[in-house]
Design a protein around this motif. Sequence first.
Motif, short mmCIF file in Angstrom:
data_model
loop_
_atom_site.label_atom_id
_atom_site.label_comp_id
_atom_site.label_asym_id
_atom_site.label_seq_id
_atom_site.Cartn_x
_atom_site.Cartn_y
_atom_site.Cartn_z
N GLY A 1 0.79 -1.22 0.00
CA GLY A 1 0.00 0.00 0.00
C GLY A 1 0.82 1.27 0.00
O GLY A 1 0.39 2.29 0.53
N LEU A 2 2.02 1.21 -0.55
CA LEU A 2 2.84 2.40 -0.64
C LEU A 2 3.70 2.30 -1.88
O LEU A 2 3.89 1.24 -2.43
CB LEU A 2 3.73 2.57 0.59
CG LEU A 2 4.65 1.38 0.91
CD1 LEU A 2 6.06 1.64 0.43
CD2 LEU A 2 4.62 1.11 2.39
N GLY B 1 0.61 9.82 6.43
CA GLY B 1 -0.69 10.50 6.48
C GLY B 1 -1.83 9.56 6.13
O GLY B 1 -2.90 9.60 6.74
N VAL B 2 -1.61 8.70 5.13
CA VAL B 2 -2.64 7.74 4.74
C VAL B 2 -2.89 6.77 5.89
O VAL B 2 -4.04 6.45 6.20
CB VAL B 2 -2.24 6.98 3.45
CG1 VAL B 2 -3.26 5.88 3.14
CG2 VAL B 2 -2.12 7.91 2.27
N ALA C 1 -4.89 8.60 8.53
CA ALA C 1 -6.26 8.77 8.05
C ALA C 1 -7.01 7.44 8.14
O ALA C 1 -8.19 7.39 8.50
CB ALA C 1 -6.27 9.30 6.62
N THR C 2 -6.29 6.34 7.85
CA THR C 2 -6.86 5.00 7.98
C THR C 2 -7.25 4.72 9.42
O THR C 2 -8.32 4.16 9.69
CB THR C 2 -5.86 3.94 7.47
OG1 THR C 2 -5.61 4.18 6.08
CG2 THR C 2 -6.38 2.54 7.67
N MET C 3 -6.39 5.12 10.36
CA MET C 3 -6.70 4.93 11.77
C MET C 3 -8.02 5.63 12.11
O MET C 3 -8.89 5.04 12.75
CB MET C 3 -5.57 5.47 12.64
CG MET C 3 -5.84 5.42 14.13
SD MET C 3 -5.96 3.77 14.79
CE MET C 3 -4.26 3.43 15.05
N VAL D 1 -6.64 12.73 1.39
CA VAL D 1 -5.22 12.37 1.29
C VAL D 1 -4.89 12.12 -0.18
O VAL D 1 -5.56 11.35 -0.85
CB VAL D 1 -4.90 11.10 2.11
CG1 VAL D 1 -3.41 10.87 2.18
CG2 VAL D 1 -5.49 11.18 3.49
N ILE D 2 -3.85 12.79 -0.65
CA ILE D 2 -3.46 12.65 -2.05
C ILE D 2 -2.19 11.81 -2.16
O ILE D 2 -1.20 12.07 -1.49
CB ILE D 2 -3.22 14.03 -2.70
CG1 ILE D 2 -4.53 14.82 -2.73
CG2 ILE D 2 -2.64 13.88 -4.10
CD1 ILE D 2 -4.36 16.26 -3.17
N CYS D 3 -2.26 10.80 -3.03
CA CYS D 3 -1.08 10.01 -3.38
C CYS D 3 -0.88 10.20 -4.87
O CYS D 3 -1.77 9.92 -5.66
CB CYS D 3 -1.30 8.53 -3.06
SG CYS D 3 0.08 7.51 -3.61
#
Length: 175
Positions: free
Chosen positions: A100-101, A109-110, A113-115, A136-138
């Motif tokens: 996931g990265l 940050g992702v 935000a997931t937490m 959140v922007i990736c």
Amino acid sequence: MSAKKVKISVKVNGVQRTTEVEPRLLLVHYLRDVLDLTGTHVGCDTTQCGACTVMLNDEAVKSCTVLAVQADGGEVTTVEGLGSMEQLHPIQEGFWEKHGLQCGFCTPGVMMATMGLLQENPEPTEKEIREGLKGVICRCTGYQYIVSAIQDAAQRMAEAKREEEVGTLHTGGGK
């Protein structure tokens, strides 16, 4: 002329910290520059990208738009507080196992935000996960691996909760 400093006391990753800060200091800079917790990244400084997301009093916030003095008396969890190399948090495990990265810049940050998302909704659908990631922007991924990582993390957290509940029942420590 510098502003008069203000004393704040914040529990960060389980450790109580008392510091004098300028009233205008942003939480992201307090974490990075004062406490040397550099896992929280500064991306856009305009609350658009979410790279600076942390948990403040159990709520996911973008730390580039929160003053450190606003966290006074509160509790902050950064990506460094999720888990350790010896004991990864289920969110970290999910991101590791499901790739996931990519470059990793947005990943802290992702994860935070997931937490926040999983605290509000422990069993989100794919659509709810995508909705939860809006802040959140990736720029490296198409989000599918991130979504898969969050689904995996939700499953791991649910399994851990079930195991904890079963353990509590077996030890007679029920609620």
